[in-house]
Design a protein around this motif. Structure first.
Motif, PDB file in Angstrom:
ATOM      1  N   ARG A 115      41.698  40.596  33.036  1.00 30.15           N
ATOM      2  CA  ARG A 115      40.986  39.980  34.141  1.00 30.15           C
ATOM      3  C   ARG A 115      39.696  40.734  34.411  1.00 30.15           C
ATOM      4  O   ARG A 115      39.703  41.960  34.538  1.00 30.15           O
ATOM      5  CB  ARG A 115      41.853  39.990  35.399  1.00 30.15           C
ATOM      6  N   PRO A 116      38.572  40.016  34.488  1.00 30.46           N
ATOM      7  CA  PRO A 116      37.306  40.701  34.777  1.00 30.46           C
ATOM      8  C   PRO A 116      37.293  41.251  36.200  1.00 30.46           C
ATOM      9  O   PRO A 116      37.855  40.648  37.122  1.00 30.46           O
ATOM     10  CB  PRO A 116      36.245  39.611  34.608  1.00 30.46           C
ATOM     11  N   ALA A 117      36.654  42.378  36.386  1.00 34.94           N
ATOM     12  CA  ALA A 117      36.572  43.019  37.704  1.00 34.94           C
ATOM     13  C   ALA A 117      35.943  42.094  38.738  1.00 34.94           C
ATOM     14  O   ALA A 117      36.242  42.190  39.929  1.00 34.94           O
ATOM     15  CB  ALA A 117      35.787  44.325  37.605  1.00 34.94           C
ATOM     16  N   ALA A 118      35.108  41.163  38.285  1.00 36.39           N
ATOM     17  CA  ALA A 118      34.462  40.224  39.206  1.00 36.39           C
ATOM     18  C   ALA A 118      35.485  39.367  39.954  1.00 36.39           C
ATOM     19  O   ALA A 118      35.167  38.804  41.004  1.00 36.39           O
ATOM     20  CB  ALA A 118      33.490  39.329  38.441  1.00 36.39           C
ATOM     21  N   LEU A 119      36.715  39.270  39.444  1.00 36.66           N
ATOM     22  CA  LEU A 119      37.746  38.467  40.104  1.00 36.66           C
ATOM     23  C   LEU A 119      38.681  39.292  40.984  1.00 36.66           C
ATOM     24  O   LEU A 119      39.637  38.755  41.547  1.00 36.66           O
ATOM     25  CB  LEU A 119      38.558  37.675  39.069  1.00 36.66           C
ATOM     26  N   ASP A 120      38.422  40.580  41.132  1.00 38.82           N
ATOM     27  CA  ASP A 120      39.285  41.415  41.984  1.00 38.82           C
ATOM     28  C   ASP A 120      39.352  40.868  43.404  1.00 38.82           C
ATOM     29  O   ASP A 120      40.408  40.861  44.027  1.00 38.82           O
ATOM     30  CB  ASP A 120      38.792  42.866  41.997  1.00 38.82           C
ATOM     31  N   GLY A 121      38.223  40.406  43.931  1.00 36.98           N
ATOM     32  CA  GLY A 121      38.209  39.834  45.289  1.00 36.98           C
ATOM     33  C   GLY A 121      39.072  38.599  45.393  1.00 36.98           C
ATOM     34  O   GLY A 121      39.753  38.386  46.407  1.00 36.98           O
ATOM     35  N   LEU A 122      39.076  37.779  44.350  1.00 35.80           N
ATOM     36  CA  LEU A 122      39.937  36.591  44.355  1.00 35.80           C
ATOM     37  C   LEU A 122      41.403  36.997  44.335  1.00 35.80           C
ATOM     38  O   LEU A 122      42.213  36.454  45.075  1.00 35.80           O
ATOM     39  CB  LEU A 122      39.615  35.699  43.150  1.00 35.80           C
TER      40      LEU A 122
END
Length: 142
Positions: free
Chosen positions: A129-136
């Protein structure tokens, strides 16, 4: 957001089974957080969500639906970017006299769906999972 959430039953489950750690959102409040996350992202302006080639089958649980999904992101200058290429594995049920999604599993375009294609092994290969999706992923908590 209300129109998106209205497509799902009140206790619906959404599973994003693409990454090494699948995401899971349960119920209307969680689905609002999921949709709200994307709506709040600047890169989502102009997002296009295409669902095609829907195949339905009656089951004892409801109606099974499989469909292709493509998500494109608008770029300031062409070409626009294909962000998601995969398929949905849905279970539809009637709620309040309307057919709604009771369970949606988002799957990547790899694994069993390609089992009969030359050069493919038919095994699911989850991505990191890309770090950009941590908030999701943080929106899963109730």
């Amino acid at each position: 957001l209300c129109r998106i959430v209205a497509c799902f039953t009140s206790e619906a489950e959404l599973v994003w089974d693409v990454f090494d750690e699948p995401g899971r959102w349960l119920g209307s409040a969680a689905l609002r957080r999921f949709a709200g996350y994307f709506r709040s992202r600047p890169e989502s302006a102009g997002r296009q969500h295409h669902v095609t080639n829907v195949v339905l089958a009656s089951t004892t649980e409801g109606v099974q639906a499989k469909s292709y999904v493509l998500v494109a992101l608008r770029a300031e200058e062409a070409p626009h970017r294909l962000n998601v290429m995969g398929y949905y594995d849905d279970l539809l049920r009637q709620e309040a006299g309307q057919w709604r999604i009771a369970r949606r599993v988002i799957r990547d375009w790899n694994g069993p769906v390609l089992a009969n294609i030359a050069g493919q092994d038919g095994i699911r290969h989850p991505r990191q999972r890309p770090a950009a999706l941590d908030g999701l992923w943080a929106t899963q908590a109730t």
